[in-house]
Design a protein around this motif. Structure first.
Motif, PDB file in Angstrom:
ATOM      1  N   GLY A  60       0.776  -1.231   0.000  1.00 44.17           N
ATOM      2  CA  GLY A  60       0.000   0.000   0.000  1.00 44.17           C
ATOM      3  C   GLY A  60       0.809   1.283   0.000  1.00 44.17           C
ATOM      4  N   ALA A  61       2.133   1.207  -0.099  1.00 50.22           N
ATOM      5  CA  ALA A  61       2.948   2.432  -0.036  1.00 50.22           C
ATOM      6  C   ALA A  61       2.581   3.415  -1.136  1.00 50.22           C
ATOM      7  CB  ALA A  61       4.435   2.080  -0.091  1.00 50.22           C
ATOM      8  N   ALA A  62       2.452   2.938  -2.360  1.00 53.26           N
ATOM      9  CA  ALA A  62       2.160   3.845  -3.480  1.00 53.26           C
ATOM     10  C   ALA A  62       0.782   4.481  -3.335  1.00 53.26           C
ATOM     11  CB  ALA A  62       2.276   3.115  -4.810  1.00 53.26           C
ATOM     12  N   ILE A  63      -0.198   3.725  -2.911  1.00 51.76           N
ATOM     13  CA  ILE A  63      -1.540   4.303  -2.774  1.00 51.76           C
ATOM     14  C   ILE A  63      -1.579   5.310  -1.627  1.00 51.76           C
ATOM     15  CG2 ILE A  63      -2.585   2.530  -1.306  1.00 51.76           C
ATOM     16  CD1 ILE A  63      -4.304   4.265  -4.243  1.00 51.76           C
ATOM     17  N   ARG A  64      -0.828   5.058  -0.551  1.00 53.26           N
ATOM     18  CA  ARG A  64      -0.764   6.046   0.539  1.00 53.26           C
ATOM     19  C   ARG A  64      -0.143   7.345   0.035  1.00 53.26           C
ATOM     20  NH1 ARG A  64       0.423   1.441   3.382  1.00 53.26           N
ATOM     21  NH2 ARG A  64       2.681   1.782   3.297  1.00 53.26           N
ATOM     22  N   VAL A  65       0.909   7.247  -0.761  1.00 52.60           N
ATOM     23  CA  VAL A  65       1.551   8.433  -1.318  1.00 52.60           C
ATOM     24  C   VAL A  65       0.584   9.159  -2.256  1.00 52.60           C
ATOM     25  CG1 VAL A  65       3.378   9.209  -2.890  1.00 52.60           C
ATOM     26  CG2 VAL A  65       3.905   7.621  -1.029  1.00 52.60           C
ATOM     27  N   PHE A  66      -0.092   8.418  -3.113  1.00 52.18           N
ATOM     28  CA  PHE A  66      -1.052   9.000  -4.049  1.00 52.18           C
ATOM     29  C   PHE A  66      -2.149   9.759  -3.302  1.00 52.18           C
ATOM     30  CE2 PHE A  66      -4.908   8.774  -6.620  1.00 52.18           C
ATOM     31  CZ  PHE A  66      -4.466   9.323  -7.814  1.00 52.18           C
ATOM     32  N   LYS A  67      -2.718   9.135  -2.280  1.00 49.68           N
ATOM     33  CA  LYS A  67      -3.792   9.776  -1.513  1.00 49.68           C
ATOM     34  C   LYS A  67      -3.278  10.997  -0.754  1.00 49.68           C
ATOM     35  CE  LYS A  67      -6.821   5.798  -0.852  1.00 49.68           C
ATOM     36  NZ  LYS A  67      -7.416   4.896   0.154  1.00 49.68           N
ATOM     37  N   ALA A  68      -2.104  10.893  -0.167  1.00 48.42           N
ATOM     38  CA  ALA A  68      -1.546  12.033   0.573  1.00 48.42           C
ATOM     39  C   ALA A  68      -1.272  13.199  -0.369  1.00 48.42           C
ATOM     40  CB  ALA A  68      -0.275  11.624   1.298  1.00 48.42           C
ATOM     41  N   ALA A  69      -0.740  12.915  -1.553  1.00 40.89           N
ATOM     42  CA  ALA A  69      -0.409  13.967  -2.513  1.00 40.89           C
ATOM     43  C   ALA A  69      -1.634  14.767  -2.932  1.00 40.89           C
ATOM     44  CB  ALA A  69       0.271  13.363  -3.741  1.00 40.89           C
ATOM     45  N   ALA A  70      -2.789  14.136  -2.966  1.00 39.76           N
ATOM     46  CA  ALA A  70      -4.016  14.835  -3.384  1.00 39.76           C
ATOM     47  C   ALA A  70      -4.359  16.000  -2.463  1.00 39.76           C
ATOM     48  CB  ALA A  70      -5.188  13.854  -3.444  1.00 39.76           C
ATOM     49  N   GLY A  71      -3.929  15.946  -1.216  1.00 35.82           N
ATOM     50  CA  GLY A  71      -4.233  17.002  -0.260  1.00 35.82           C
ATOM     51  C   GLY A  71      -3.091  17.973  -0.016  1.00 35.82           C
ATOM     52  N   ILE A  72      -2.002  17.832  -0.761  1.00 34.43           N
ATOM     53  CA  ILE A  72      -0.828  18.678  -0.561  1.00 34.43           C
ATOM     54  C   ILE A  72      -0.731  19.682  -1.711  1.00 34.43           C
ATOM     55  CG2 ILE A  72       1.693  18.702  -0.404  1.00 34.43           C
ATOM     56  CD1 ILE A  72       1.530  15.829   0.662  1.00 34.43           C
ATOM     57  N   ARG A  73      -0.502  20.930  -1.366  1.00 37.29           N
ATOM     58  CA  ARG A  73      -0.307  21.956  -2.390  1.00 37.29           C
ATOM     59  C   ARG A  73       1.067  21.786  -3.040  1.00 37.29           C
ATOM     60  NH1 ARG A  73      -2.698  27.523   0.251  1.00 37.29           N
ATOM     61  NH2 ARG A  73      -4.880  26.958  -0.062  1.00 37.29           N
ATOM     62  N   PRO A  74       1.168  22.065  -4.341  1.00 35.05           N
ATOM     63  CA  PRO A  74       2.471  22.000  -5.009  1.00 35.05           C
ATOM     64  C   PRO A  74       3.489  22.909  -4.300  1.00 35.05           C
ATOM     65  CG  PRO A  74       0.724  22.273  -6.620  1.00 35.05           C
ATOM     66  CD  PRO A  74       0.106  22.448  -5.264  1.00 35.05           C
ATOM     67  N   PHE A  75       4.688  22.408  -4.149  1.00 33.97           N
ATOM     68  CA  PHE A  75       5.765  23.157  -3.502  1.00 33.97           C
ATOM     69  C   PHE A  75       5.270  23.756  -2.180  1.00 33.97           C
ATOM     70  CE2 PHE A  75       6.423  23.168  -8.088  1.00 33.97           C
ATOM     71  CZ  PHE A  75       7.651  22.523  -8.158  1.00 33.97           C
ATOM     72  N   CYS A  76       4.701  22.901  -1.355  1.00 32.93           N
ATOM     73  CA  CYS A  76       4.030  23.341  -0.127  1.00 32.93           C
ATOM     74  C   CYS A  76       4.948  24.046   0.859  1.00 32.93           C
ATOM     75  CB  CYS A  76       3.335  22.151   0.542  1.00 32.93           C
ATOM     76  SG  CYS A  76       4.457  20.812   0.961  1.00 32.93           S
ATOM     77  N   TRP A  77       6.239  23.944   0.705  1.00 29.46           N
ATOM     78  CA  TRP A  77       7.177  24.607   1.607  1.00 29.46           C
ATOM     79  C   TRP A  77       7.367  26.082   1.253  1.00 29.46           C
ATOM     80  CZ3 TRP A  77       8.088  20.533  -1.577  1.00 29.46           C
ATOM     81  CH2 TRP A  77       8.779  20.805  -2.754  1.00 29.46           C
ATOM     82  N   VAL A  78       6.802  26.527   0.118  1.00 29.52           N
ATOM     83  CA  VAL A  78       6.906  27.926  -0.295  1.00 29.52           C
ATOM     84  C   VAL A  78       5.739  28.700   0.308  1.00 29.52           C
ATOM     85  CG1 VAL A  78       6.900  29.510  -2.269  1.00 29.52           C
ATOM     86  CG2 VAL A  78       8.055  27.295  -2.443  1.00 29.52           C
ATOM     87  N   ASP A  79       6.043  29.795   0.993  1.00 34.79           N
ATOM     88  CA  ASP A  79       5.006  30.624   1.613  1.00 34.79           C
ATOM     89  C   ASP A  79       4.419  31.602   0.608  1.00 34.79           C
ATOM     90  OD1 ASP A  79       5.300  29.489   4.136  1.00 34.79           O
ATOM     91  OD2 ASP A  79       6.893  30.889   4.692  1.00 34.79           O
ATOM     92  N   GLY A  80       3.249  32.093   0.934  1.00 30.76           N
ATOM     93  CA  GLY A  80       2.621  33.115   0.114  1.00 30.76           C
ATOM     94  C   GLY A  80       1.201  32.732  -0.237  1.00 30.76           C
ATOM     95  N   PRO A  81       0.437  33.711  -0.714  1.00 29.32           N
ATOM     96  CA  PRO A  81      -0.942  33.433  -1.087  1.00 29.32           C
ATOM     97  C   PRO A  81      -1.000  32.494  -2.289  1.00 29.32           C
ATOM     98  CG  PRO A  81      -0.337  35.663  -1.695  1.00 29.32           C
ATOM     99  CD  PRO A  81       0.824  35.089  -0.945  1.00 29.32           C
ATOM    100  N   ARG A  82      -2.023  31.686  -2.303  1.00 29.11           N
ATOM    101  CA  ARG A  82      -2.223  30.732  -3.391  1.00 29.11           C
ATOM    102  C   ARG A  82      -3.664  30.817  -3.860  1.00 29.11           C
ATOM    103  NH1 ARG A  82       1.573  25.991  -3.345  1.00 29.11           N
ATOM    104  NH2 ARG A  82       3.326  26.658  -2.115  1.00 29.11           N
ATOM    105  N   THR A  83      -3.840  31.217  -5.099  1.00 30.76           N
ATOM    106  CA  THR A  83      -5.192  31.351  -5.629  1.00 30.76           C
ATOM    107  C   THR A  83      -5.381  30.648  -6.963  1.00 30.76           C
ATOM    108  OG1 THR A  83      -4.590  33.469  -6.614  1.00 30.76           O
ATOM    109  CG2 THR A  83      -5.614  33.544  -4.434  1.00 30.76           C
ATOM    110  N   ALA A  84      -4.332  30.500  -7.735  1.00 33.42           N
ATOM    111  CA  ALA A  84      -4.428  29.854  -9.048  1.00 33.42           C
ATOM    112  C   ALA A  84      -4.574  28.345  -8.884  1.00 33.42           C
ATOM    113  CB  ALA A  84      -3.189  30.164  -9.882  1.00 33.42           C
ATOM    114  N   PRO A  85      -5.299  27.688  -9.770  1.00 37.50           N
ATOM    115  CA  PRO A  85      -5.451  26.233  -9.668  1.00 37.50           C
ATOM    116  C   PRO A  85      -4.123  25.483  -9.598  1.00 37.50           C
ATOM    117  CG  PRO A  85      -7.008  27.101 -11.259  1.00 37.50           C
ATOM    118  CD  PRO A  85      -6.096  28.244 -10.862  1.00 37.50           C
ATOM    119  N   SER A  86      -3.111  25.956 -10.291  1.00 37.63           N
ATOM    120  CA  SER A  86      -1.809  25.278 -10.270  1.00 37.63           C
ATOM    121  C   SER A  86      -1.102  25.405  -8.922  1.00 37.63           C
ATOM    122  CB  SER A  86      -0.899  25.831 -11.367  1.00 37.63           C
ATOM    123  OG  SER A  86      -0.602  27.190 -11.115  1.00 37.63           O
ATOM    124  N   GLN A  87      -1.608  26.284  -8.053  1.00 34.97           N
ATOM    125  CA  GLN A  87      -1.013  26.490  -6.742  1.00 34.97           C
ATOM    126  C   GLN A  87      -1.766  25.755  -5.642  1.00 34.97           C
ATOM    127  OE1 GLN A  87      -1.498  30.762  -6.897  1.00 34.97           O
ATOM    128  NE2 GLN A  87       0.710  31.041  -7.186  1.00 34.97           N
TER     129      GLN A  87
END
Length: 99
Positions: A60-87
């Motif tokens: 189940g490692a890959a499915i756990r990673v897949f599910k977790a990634a769905a809730g993580i913003r791209p480059f989540c360690w970068v601060d700042g407002p996020r409004t665009a879908p790609s963010q």
């Protein structure tokens, strides 16, 4: 940060969340192996990325990673407002679309 998995982005300050158990590939099959934590963060930051368990990974490692990634913003360690879908995370984008 020293001694982190290859999937850990150099600007991501977080430590690994365990052993290297997944391979994350981008749209052209370039990729990196990593722990579940950094695998999910990398997958969340890729467009059309894929994740696969390594042969000795726990079930189940890959499915756990897949599910977790769905809730993580791209480059989540970068601060700042996020409004665009790609963010935003996949889950945030689906909520905006009413799915």
């Amino acid at each position: 940060m020293d001694n982190r998995c290859p999937a850990a982005h150099p600007e991501d300050p977080t430590p690994c969340g365990g052993p290297v158990v997944v391979s994350v590939l981008d749209a052209v099959n370039a990729g990196a192996v990593g722990c579940e934590h950094h695998g999910a963060r990398l997958l969340a930051s890729l467009d059309r990325g894929r994740v696969f368990s390594l042969p000795d990974a726990p079930a189940g490692a890959a499915i756990r990673v897949f599910k977790a990634a769905a809730g993580i913003r791209p480059f989540c360690w970068v601060d700042g407002p996020r409004t665009a879908p790609s963010q935003l995370s996949d889950i945030e984008n689906r909520a905006r679309q009413g799915r």
